[in-house]
Design an enzyme around this catalytic site. Structure first.
Site, PDB file in Angstrom:
ATOM      1  N   GLY A 137      14.278 -28.724 -53.799  1.00 37.10           N
ATOM      2  CA  GLY A 137      15.101 -29.716 -53.128  1.00 37.10           C
ATOM      3  C   GLY A 137      14.774 -29.679 -51.654  1.00 37.10           C
ATOM      4  O   GLY A 137      14.043 -28.810 -51.177  1.00 37.10           O
ATOM      5  N   THR A 138      15.306 -30.610 -50.923  1.00 38.49           N
ATOM      6  CA  THR A 138      15.031 -30.697 -49.496  1.00 38.49           C
ATOM      7  C   THR A 138      15.806 -29.646 -48.720  1.00 38.49           C
ATOM      8  O   THR A 138      16.965 -29.382 -49.014  1.00 38.49           O
ATOM      9  CB  THR A 138      15.400 -32.093 -48.978  1.00 38.49           C
ATOM     10  OG1 THR A 138      14.513 -33.042 -49.564  1.00 38.49           O
ATOM     11  CG2 THR A 138      15.297 -32.197 -47.478  1.00 38.49           C
TER      12      THR A 138
END
Length: 149
Positions: A17-18
């Site tokens: 994920g970011t």
């Protein structure tokens, strides 16, 4: 569920994920982000730039939908250029953050965007603003954010 249950991941699967962050210090700000774009556990792009220059000394860190956050950053960049032309001076970091917040809040049901705005201006010096999903606006000495696929 706020934590990842590692035992539920498939063999070889990685939870991605970011990750975005910004920190202010006496003379400026430091911003950072990972460089991967993911679709579930699949890495779609390994060299994505999630740090966007929106004005001379103002940047944003983007998380959420790449299309949404790029569009919002482009709109804010346009408005900040117009601000500079109209008033003859660069906008404050808070002005940029308030524009991001207004757009994100007014379109909260249509956008998936978490943004950190950071930069330096002559009125305040270094500053960091966090605009989480839904469009709040919070000034902090540091901010972290992101999205887990």
């Amino acid at each position: 569920m706020d934590t990842v249950d590692i035992s539920r991941l498939k063999s070889g699967e990685v939870n991605l994920g970011t990750s975005i962050m910004a920190v202010q210090f006496k003379d400026g700000v430091i911003i950072g982000a990972d460089s991967r774009t993911t679709t579930g556990s699949y890495i779609a792009n390994r060299v994505t730039d999630k740090l966007t220059h929106v004005h001379d000394r103002v940047y944003c860190c983007r998380s959420g939908s790449a299309a949404d956050t790029q569009a919002v950053a482009d709109i804010v960049h346009y408005y900040l250029q117009m601000y500079t032309q109209q008033f003859g001076s660069p906008p404050a970091v808070h002005t940029a953050a308030a524009l991001f917040q207004k757009i994100c809040y007014e379109n909260k049901d249509a956008l998936s965007a978490g943004i950190i705005v950071a930069g330096w201006d002559k009125e305040v010096g270094p500053s960091v603003y966090n605009i989480p999903l839904g469009g709040g606006l919070f000034r902090q000495p540091w901010a972290i954010g992101g999205e887990s696929s």
